[in-house]
Design a protein around this motif. Structure first.
Motif: not given
Length: 405
Positions: A18-20, A26, A22-23, A15-16
């Motif tokens: 996708e956030e990584r 960015s 995204a980072d 789950d984590g």
């Protein structure tokens, strides 16, 4: 049974991610891949989304992957032997071509034995991890700009290690001097560092190795086929034969696929007998090895010498035209032309515009391959490039730099 509502589902271990990701996006460090299908009848060109583009960043330095003799050798071998070997080296996967090529590579580098691996990365990683595990008190000294395959091969071991500043002989001497002469030591470095195009002080490092009773592991990846009277690399070019191990690849100037290590018989026999990445993987097909043998015929002969000369002339012309156009680049003593385009987003925007508007593909190089602020294009100028080609590339690059300051 009805599915659980989303809110009631157990949390995934992924789950984590996708956030990584995204980072990563960015930060401008998310890697984009540009699909391109090379055109054998038009060297240096490829099809990209239905359009023909020029490729200026390939590692196929001599254009050997589109050499007629090499292609015909692979096709003929495929028709005779099939598309694969069907096994690992120890289970029906060793062909006569493996034996011939390993013998030829060992002789090319003046070593007792050579081992073929599926890639240069695998060659470095498997050889280093296997040898370092076999000699746990071996201390490793690694150049700070070594390739990731060398770094990971060293990291995977539990051996004590030191990182010396890039090409810094004095620092390396001091580090080696911290250990007694009888302590096993291994110096790991490259001959040509591809991001800056500079060359290691190989003779000086070999002198240090002799003084401190150390072995050396030299990655000649970017010099194989390109340097030396027969293309054997920088060591051949400067007449230096003391490197304990020499690593090379087929996937760059040789124009095929795979990698190898040449060195002492007993050490490489041990790697052959213990390295998981050598033993437990399907080997390179016979047809690719036959193409490699034919490529070496060309590279080691008069035609190879002519290709190397033309490659040098083209690189020199590219540097001259870049200088006239006031485009920043590293004036390297090799065939590589690193063009400096600082700024992670900027270098990607310029790369995209070159591709979309000028049909020129050159891959942006950014962190972690180079330091932040050192973003660049690593330009290669193959022997088949004409003066008009090179002038067109420089004009297009200058226009994009002017528009995207």
């Amino acid at each position: 049974m009805s599915a659980l509502p989303v809110s009631a589902r157990p949390m995934s271990v992924f789950d984590g991610l996708e956030e990584r990701l995204a980072d990563l996006r960015s930060s401008g460090l998310y890697r984009e891949f540009t699909p391109c299908s090379y055109l054998a009848e038009q060297p240096g060109h490829a099809m990209h989304r239905g359009a023909r583009v020029q490729v200026w960043c390939t590692n196929d330095y001599l254009g050997m992957s589109q050499n007629t003799q090499v292609m015909h050798a692979q096709v003929a071998s495929t028709l005779q032997h099939g598309t694969g070997n069907g096994g690992s080296r120890n289970i029906a996967g060793t062909s006569e071509a493996h034996v011939e090529l390993e013998t030829r590579l060992a002789a090319w580098h003046g070593k007792a034995r050579a081992l073929i691996f599926t890639s240069g990365y695998v060659a470095n990683f498997e050889t280093l991890t296997t040898l370092l595990a076999a000699v746990p008190d071996m201390v490793v000294f690694s150049d700070s700009l070594n390739h990731r395959s060398l770094i990971e091969g060293i990291r995977a071991s539990k051996n004590r290690r030191h990182i010396f500043p890039h090409n810094d002989i004095a620092a390396l001497d001091d580090m080696l001097g911290q250990y007694p002469v009888e302590q096993p030591k291994l110096i790991v470095f490259e001959s040509v560092y591809s991001m800056d195009g500079d060359i290691a002080p190989i003779t000086e490092i070999c002198d240090l190795a002799e003084r401190h009773n150390a072995m050396t592991y030299l990655d000649e990846t970017h010099a194989i086929g390109v340097n030396g009277p027969s293309g054997a690399g920088i060591c051949e070019e400067i007449g230096e034969h003391r490197a304990t191990f020499v690593q090379g690849v087929f996937g760059k100037a040789v124009g095929t696929t795979g990698g190898y290590v040449a060195g002492p018989d007993t050490a490489l026999d041990y790697v052959r007998s213990h390295a998981p990445g050598f033993i437990f993987t399907t080997t390179i097909p016979r047809s690719s090895l036959d193409a490699t043998l034919r490529s070496l015929d060309v590279i080691q002969g008069a035609a190879g010498a002519e290709l190397r000369l033309k490659l040098r002339e083209n690189a020199a012309l590219m540097r001259s035209l870049l200088r006239e156009a006031r485009i920043d680049f590293i004036d390297a003593p090799t065939h590589l032309v690193p063009v400096l385009v600082p700024g992670g987003e900027r270098v990607k925007r310029i790369s995209r515009r070159l591709l979309d508007e000028y049909g020129i593909y050159v891959q942006p190089i950014n962190f972690p391959s180079v330091a932040k602020g050192g973003e660049r294009f690593r330009v290669t100028v193959a022997p088949f490039r004409t003066r008009a080609d090179i002038e067109g590339f420089v004009r297009a690059l200058r226009a994009c730099l002017d528009d995207l300051r």
